[in-house]
Design a protein around this motif. Structure first.
Motif, PDB file in Angstrom:
ATOM      1  N   ARG A  71       0.835  -1.206   0.000  1.00 13.01           N
ATOM      2  CA  ARG A  71       0.000   0.000   0.000  1.00 13.01           C
ATOM      3  C   ARG A  71       0.867   1.253   0.000  1.00 13.01           C
ATOM      4  N   LEU A  72       1.937   1.231   0.779  1.00 14.11           N
ATOM      5  CA  LEU A  72       2.837   2.376   0.821  1.00 14.11           C
ATOM      6  C   LEU A  72       3.560   2.561  -0.509  1.00 14.11           C
ATOM      7  N   ALA A  73       3.871   1.459  -1.178  1.00 17.32           N
ATOM      8  CA  ALA A  73       4.515   1.556  -2.488  1.00 17.32           C
ATOM      9  C   ALA A  73       3.592   2.219  -3.505  1.00 17.32           C
ATOM     10  N   VAL A  74       2.316   1.862  -3.484  1.00 16.77           N
ATOM     11  CA  VAL A  74       1.351   2.492  -4.395  1.00 16.77           C
ATOM     12  C   VAL A  74       1.208   3.975  -4.076  1.00 16.77           C
ATOM     13  N   LEU A  75       1.136   4.304  -2.795  1.00 18.96           N
ATOM     14  CA  LEU A  75       1.044   5.709  -2.394  1.00 18.96           C
ATOM     15  C   LEU A  75       2.282   6.486  -2.838  1.00 18.96           C
ATOM     16  N   GLY A  76       3.448   5.885  -2.700  1.00 18.94           N
ATOM     17  CA  GLY A  76       4.673   6.548  -3.123  1.00 18.94           C
ATOM     18  C   GLY A  76       4.720   6.761  -4.625  1.00 18.94           C
ATOM     19  N   LEU A  77       4.283   5.763  -5.379  1.00 21.17           N
ATOM     20  CA  LEU A  77       4.268   5.876  -6.835  1.00 21.17           C
ATOM     21  C   LEU A  77       3.354   6.999  -7.290  1.00 21.17           C
ATOM     22  N   VAL A  78       2.182   7.104  -6.662  1.00 24.86           N
ATOM     23  CA  VAL A  78       1.207   8.128  -7.054  1.00 24.86           C
ATOM     24  C   VAL A  78       1.568   9.491  -6.462  1.00 24.86           C
ATOM     25  N   GLY A  79       1.820   9.532  -5.150  1.00 31.15           N
ATOM     26  CA  GLY A  79       1.946  10.805  -4.445  1.00 31.15           C
ATOM     27  C   GLY A  79       3.286  11.486  -4.553  1.00 31.15           C
ATOM     28  N   ILE A  80       4.358  10.719  -4.773  1.00 31.59           N
ATOM     29  CA  ILE A  80       5.682  11.316  -4.911  1.00 31.59           C
ATOM     30  C   ILE A  80       6.148  11.246  -6.367  1.00 31.59           C
ATOM     31  N   THR A  81       6.269  10.038  -6.901  1.00 31.30           N
ATOM     32  CA  THR A  81       6.770   9.906  -8.268  1.00 31.30           C
ATOM     33  C   THR A  81       5.868  10.632  -9.263  1.00 31.30           C
ATOM     34  N   GLY A  82       4.583  10.289  -9.276  1.00 30.38           N
ATOM     35  CA  GLY A  82       3.689  10.881 -10.256  1.00 30.38           C
ATOM     36  C   GLY A  82       3.320  12.314  -9.972  1.00 30.38           C
ATOM     37  N   LEU A  83       2.870  12.568  -8.753  1.00 29.65           N
ATOM     38  CA  LEU A  83       2.332  13.886  -8.420  1.00 29.65           C
ATOM     39  C   LEU A  83       3.402  14.960  -8.446  1.00 29.65           C
ATOM     40  N   GLU A  84       4.552  14.695  -7.857  1.00 29.77           N
ATOM     41  CA  GLU A  84       5.584  15.734  -7.784  1.00 29.77           C
ATOM     42  C   GLU A  84       6.212  16.032  -9.140  1.00 29.77           C
ATOM     43  N   ILE A  85       6.340  15.018  -9.990  1.00 28.48           N
ATOM     44  CA  ILE A  85       6.819  15.271 -11.348  1.00 28.48           C
ATOM     45  C   ILE A  85       5.811  16.114 -12.110  1.00 28.48           C
ATOM     46  N   ALA A  86       4.517  15.817 -11.933  1.00 26.69           N
ATOM     47  CA  ALA A  86       3.473  16.611 -12.593  1.00 26.69           C
ATOM     48  C   ALA A  86       3.512  18.062 -12.124  1.00 26.69           C
ATOM     49  N   VAL A  87       3.761  18.282 -10.841  1.00 25.04           N
ATOM     50  CA  VAL A  87       3.860  19.653 -10.324  1.00 25.04           C
ATOM     51  C   VAL A  87       5.000  20.399 -11.012  1.00 25.04           C
ATOM     52  N   MET A  88       6.160  19.757 -11.115  1.00 23.79           N
ATOM     53  CA  MET A  88       7.319  20.408 -11.731  1.00 23.79           C
ATOM     54  C   MET A  88       7.041  20.762 -13.193  1.00 23.79           C
ATOM     55  N   TYR A  89       6.447  19.818 -13.939  1.00 22.46           N
ATOM     56  CA  TYR A  89       6.180  20.081 -15.354  1.00 22.46           C
ATOM     57  C   TYR A  89       5.065  21.115 -15.532  1.00 22.46           C
ATOM     58  N   SER A  90       4.118  21.178 -14.601  1.00 23.11           N
ATOM     59  CA  SER A  90       3.079  22.202 -14.697  1.00 23.11           C
ATOM     60  C   SER A  90       3.672  23.589 -14.523  1.00 23.11           C
ATOM     61  N   ILE A  91       4.651  23.715 -13.622  1.00 26.92           N
ATOM     62  CA  ILE A  91       5.338  25.000 -13.430  1.00 26.92           C
ATOM     63  C   ILE A  91       6.158  25.359 -14.669  1.00 26.92           C
ATOM     64  N   LYS A  92       6.750  24.342 -15.292  1.00 26.39           N
ATOM     65  CA  LYS A  92       7.613  24.581 -16.455  1.00 26.39           C
ATOM     66  C   LYS A  92       6.812  24.956 -17.694  1.00 26.39           C
ATOM     67  N   TYR A  93       5.638  24.337 -17.894  1.00 26.68           N
ATOM     68  CA  TYR A  93       4.924  24.456 -19.161  1.00 26.68           C
ATOM     69  C   TYR A  93       3.688  25.350 -19.134  1.00 26.68           C
ATOM     70  N   THR A  94       3.525  26.125 -18.093  1.00 27.00           N
ATOM     71  CA  THR A  94       2.495  27.158 -18.120  1.00 27.00           C
ATOM     72  C   THR A  94       3.004  28.352 -17.326  1.00 27.00           C
ATOM     73  N   THR A  95       2.227  29.410 -17.304  1.00 24.95           N
ATOM     74  CA  THR A  95       2.641  30.595 -16.562  1.00 24.95           C
ATOM     75  C   THR A  95       2.556  30.315 -15.064  1.00 24.95           C
ATOM     76  N   LEU A  96       3.313  31.084 -14.277  1.00 18.85           N
ATOM     77  CA  LEU A  96       3.236  30.927 -12.827  1.00 18.85           C
ATOM     78  C   LEU A  96       1.843  31.251 -12.318  1.00 18.85           C
ATOM     79  N   ALA A  97       1.174  32.208 -12.954  1.00 17.19           N
ATOM     80  CA  ALA A  97      -0.194  32.545 -12.555  1.00 17.19           C
ATOM     81  C   ALA A  97      -1.121  31.357 -12.770  1.00 17.19           C
ATOM     82  N   ASN A  98      -1.040  30.736 -13.954  1.00 20.54           N
ATOM     83  CA  ASN A  98      -1.865  29.574 -14.232  1.00 20.54           C
ATOM     84  C   ASN A  98      -1.552  28.432 -13.274  1.00 20.54           C
ATOM     85  N   ALA A  99      -0.251  28.161 -13.093  1.00 23.97           N
ATOM     86  CA  ALA A  99       0.147  27.042 -12.250  1.00 23.97           C
ATOM     87  C   ALA A  99      -0.321  27.232 -10.815  1.00 23.97           C
ATOM     88  N   SER A 100      -0.139  28.441 -10.278  1.00 25.65           N
ATOM     89  CA  SER A 100      -0.528  28.675  -8.886  1.00 25.65           C
ATOM     90  C   SER A 100      -2.041  28.614  -8.713  1.00 25.65           C
TER      91      SER A 100
END
Length: 304
Positions: A71-100
């Motif tokens: 269960r912790l492995a699934v949470l880590g895959l979704v909440g750290i690997t997937g979610l945090e990478i998505a956050v970084m790319y959202s900041i990179k590929y849109t304006t800071l106003a849009n991202a925030s």
């Protein structure tokens, strides 16, 4: 909980949200040197030993029963690997106003909507009215800026990622609740972060050679250290303590401090202007959060 004691947690939540707001700019600066995946990996892999150290010092051991590891492995895959990478790319590929705006504004709404499926948190009239005021305020803060909200096709990937972060992030927070009733927030989060770092590492392999490590300067090291110690270790401890005491729905509305902090950082450090609409929005947001914080309620265990 005594009223004067509760204010400690509300202030802590606001401080952490302000830190995360300032980090939008810091992360974008860091990604001028590091690939988004590598930057996210550095943040969590360098913070991980400190989480294990804190866990050992606070609870005496760092173990976790084998039956919970999947269960912790699934949470880590979704909440750290997937979610945090998505956050970084959202900041990179849109304006800071849009991202925030898209990262922040829908998150508390989804947390409140999905909450009854995971835990017994009552949606009160005070929470609804305060939340509406905070939503109006955060929209004024973003839309009142010179950058505004840009829906052009060039920003669409980042926009979709940022909005997805709100949905997945709120669901992820709430999905941790069953484990949080058995183990501490520190123990659960340390272990799912460990799994997330393991899953993220192979994705970083193409990026290491792109960085001129010997040429790194003070700004790059500052961005890394700020993300590791301030945005991750310190923010984790304070945010989880606050959420544990006041509940998921109420705590998540304090995320609306994030865009206001981003605007303030732009004004203080990047000479960006602040409009009257943004000041009005800040007043609405602050009023909504104060209104929410005045409600008496029983504590509920939750997680960032």
């Amino acid at each position: 909980m005594r009223q004067e004691r509760r204010w400690v947690y509300y202030v802590g939540l606001a401080v952490v949200a302000a830190i995360w707001g300032a980090n939008f700019g810091v992360s974008r600066k860091g990604m001028e040197t590091f690939d988004p995946v590598l930057f996210a990996f550095l943040r969590f892999s360098l913070a991980l030993p400190f989480f294990f150290l804190l866990l050992k010092l606070k609870e005496g051991n760092v173990g976790m029963p084998a039956k919970t590891l999947l269960r912790l492995a699934v949470l880590g895959l979704v909440g750290i690997t997937g979610l945090e990478i998505a956050v970084m790319y959202s900041i990179k590929y849109t304006t800071l106003a849009n991202a925030s705006l898209l990262n922040v504004a829908p998150w508390p709404i989804f947390a409140a909507l999905f909450g009854p499926f995971f835990l017994r948190e009552r949606i009160t009239s005070r929470l609804v009215t305060g939340g509406i005021a905070a939503i109006i305020g955060v929209c004024f803060v973003i839309l009142g800026g010179g950058e505004g909200f840009d829906v052009s096709s060039g920003n669409m990937l980042g926009n979709l990622l940022a909005f997805g972060v709100s949905i997945v992030g709120a669901s992820f927070n709430l999905a941790c609740m069953p484990l949080m009733r058995q183990y501490s927030a520190l123990r659960v989060s340390t272990w799912y972060t460990a799994f997330g770092v393991v899953f993220m590492f192979p994705l970083t392999l193409p990026s290491w050679g792109k960085v001129s490590w010997t040429a790194l300067g003070g700004s790059e090291y500052t961005a890394i250290l700020f993300n590791v110690f301030v945005c991750t270790v310190f923010a984790f401890i304070v945010w989880n303590a606050g959420m544990f005491k006041i509940g998921a729905a109420r705590a998540n509305f304090f995320r609306y401090v994030v865009p206001a902090s981003a605007v303030a950082a732009g004004y203080l450090f990047f000479d960006e202007s602040v409009s009257g609409w943004q000041l009005v929005g800040t007043a609405f947001m602050a009023a909504g959060l104060v209104w929410i914080s005045l409600e008496r309620r029983a504590p509920t265990a939750v997680l960032q």
